[in-house]
Write a protein that holds these residues in place. Structure first.
Motif, PDB file in Angstrom:
ATOM      1  N   PHE A 123      -3.501   3.679   6.225  1.00 46.93           N
ATOM      2  CA  PHE A 123      -2.761   2.423   6.174  1.00 46.93           C
ATOM      3  C   PHE A 123      -1.645   2.362   7.218  1.00 46.93           C
ATOM      4  CE2 PHE A 123      -4.069   2.362   1.515  1.00 46.93           C
ATOM      5  CZ  PHE A 123      -5.111   1.488   1.755  1.00 46.93           C
ATOM      6  N   SER A 182       0.842  -1.191   0.000  1.00 44.21           N
ATOM      7  CA  SER A 182       0.000   0.000   0.000  1.00 44.21           C
ATOM      8  C   SER A 182       0.878   1.241   0.000  1.00 44.21           C
ATOM      9  CB  SER A 182      -0.927   0.016   1.228  1.00 44.21           C
ATOM     10  OG  SER A 182      -0.204   0.346   2.399  1.00 44.21           O
ATOM     11  N   TRP A 222       3.655  -6.018   5.897  1.00 43.51           N
ATOM     12  CA  TRP A 222       3.016  -4.889   5.208  1.00 43.51           C
ATOM     13  C   TRP A 222       4.122  -4.019   4.628  1.00 43.51           C
ATOM     14  CZ3 TRP A 222      -2.509  -4.039   6.093  1.00 43.51           C
ATOM     15  CH2 TRP A 222      -3.029  -3.019   5.290  1.00 43.51           C
ATOM     16  N   ILE A 254      -4.377  -0.721  11.877  1.00 43.85           N
ATOM     17  CA  ILE A 254      -3.737  -1.498  10.812  1.00 43.85           C
ATOM     18  C   ILE A 254      -2.430  -2.110  11.310  1.00 43.85           C
ATOM     19  CG2 ILE A 254      -2.605  -1.325   8.572  1.00 43.85           C
ATOM     20  CD1 ILE A 254      -5.628  -1.367   8.408  1.00 43.85           C
TER      21      ILE A 254
END
Length: 257
Positions: A160, A154, A176, A165
């Motif tokens: 985010f 992302s 991530w 998150i």
């Protein structure tokens, strides 16, 4: 008075406390240059280093790690780990946002999630307001249906990088990866997909309400996943996934009525 020096004028410097924590904070701040003390604290908790937020802030200030406000154009700074390749199904998911309006120019946002390997439109979430907690719940629902992704890509947006998150990624053990600020080409799959979504649907349709937008988005998603995509390898992978999901549903025990 000892040695000709008045004790009232002498101050002994205390050695720094929590040496291990200070060293780990320096390492995290070196990799994530824009993280504040709260987000660094979350990463420290993952390594078992838990402390009071006041002490964390004091050490953060003493180490000179305060984030200075940037002005002017965004520039990619620092280094990050290499982006993992989309080698197979669920190897890498990409997340992004698209904005549009309905009714009397009332705006809403659409969260889009795709599988980079097979270009499958996994999920959309359309609403006038989206939070990190809402995105975390939708990702948990996706994992129950499709399985856990190897990595999520992302941008570096505030949603985010929010606490819900970060907590979700930690609890589900999902790496991530954030692209560099001002470098959307690093997340080319979701950028290309969102461009197709806007070109084929959002610019062509007028939405009367949020429910109307969701209905048309659902129809477009079905068409994109079943008809609109022409990649042979993606179609083959999708058929295997559909077969796996149907077998999984068939093996589930029937609900008691």
């Amino acid at each position: 008075m000892r040695g000709g020096v008045d004790s009232k004028t002498v101050r002994r410097e205390r050695p720094p406390d929590s040496v291990d924590i200070r060293k780990k904070m320096q390492e995290i701040a070196g990799k994530r240059r824009r993280f504040g003390y709260r987000r660094i604290g979350v990463l420290l908790e993952r390594k078992g280093m838990i402390m009071n937020h006041k002490k964390l802030y004091r050490i953060y200030r003493e180490e000179g790690l305060s984030v200075k406000r940037r002005r002017g154009r965004k520039r990619a700074r620092g280094t990050r780990t290499p982006m993992p390749s989309a080698a197979g199904v669920n190897a890498r998911w990409s997340l992004g946002f698209v904005s549009d309006s309905f009714g009397a120019s009332r705006k809403f946002r659409i969260l889009t999630v795709i599988d980079d390997c097979i270009r499958e439109f996994l999920c959309f979430v359309a609403d006038t307001s989206l939070s990190g907690a809402r995105v975390a719940r939708e990702l948990s629902a996706l994992i129950r249906v499709y399985g856990k992704p190897g990595c999520i890509i992302s941008d570096y947006g505030t949603l985010f990088t929010s606490q819900p998150i970060l907590k979700w990624a930690d609890e589900n053990e999902v790496p991530w990866h954030y692209i560099d600020p001002g470098k959307p080409q690093q997340n080319a799959f979701i950028e290309s997909f969102n461009g197709s979504l806007r070109h084929e649907l959002l610019n062509e349709e007028i939405f009367d309400s949020l429910d109307d937008a969701r209905r048309k988005l659902a129809l477009w998603r079905y068409d994109y996943n079943t008809v609109g995509h022409t990649c042979r390898s993606a179609t083959r992978h999708r058929s295997k996934r559909a077969e796996r999901l149907s077998n999984l549903r068939a093996t589930r025990p029937a609900r008691l009525r």
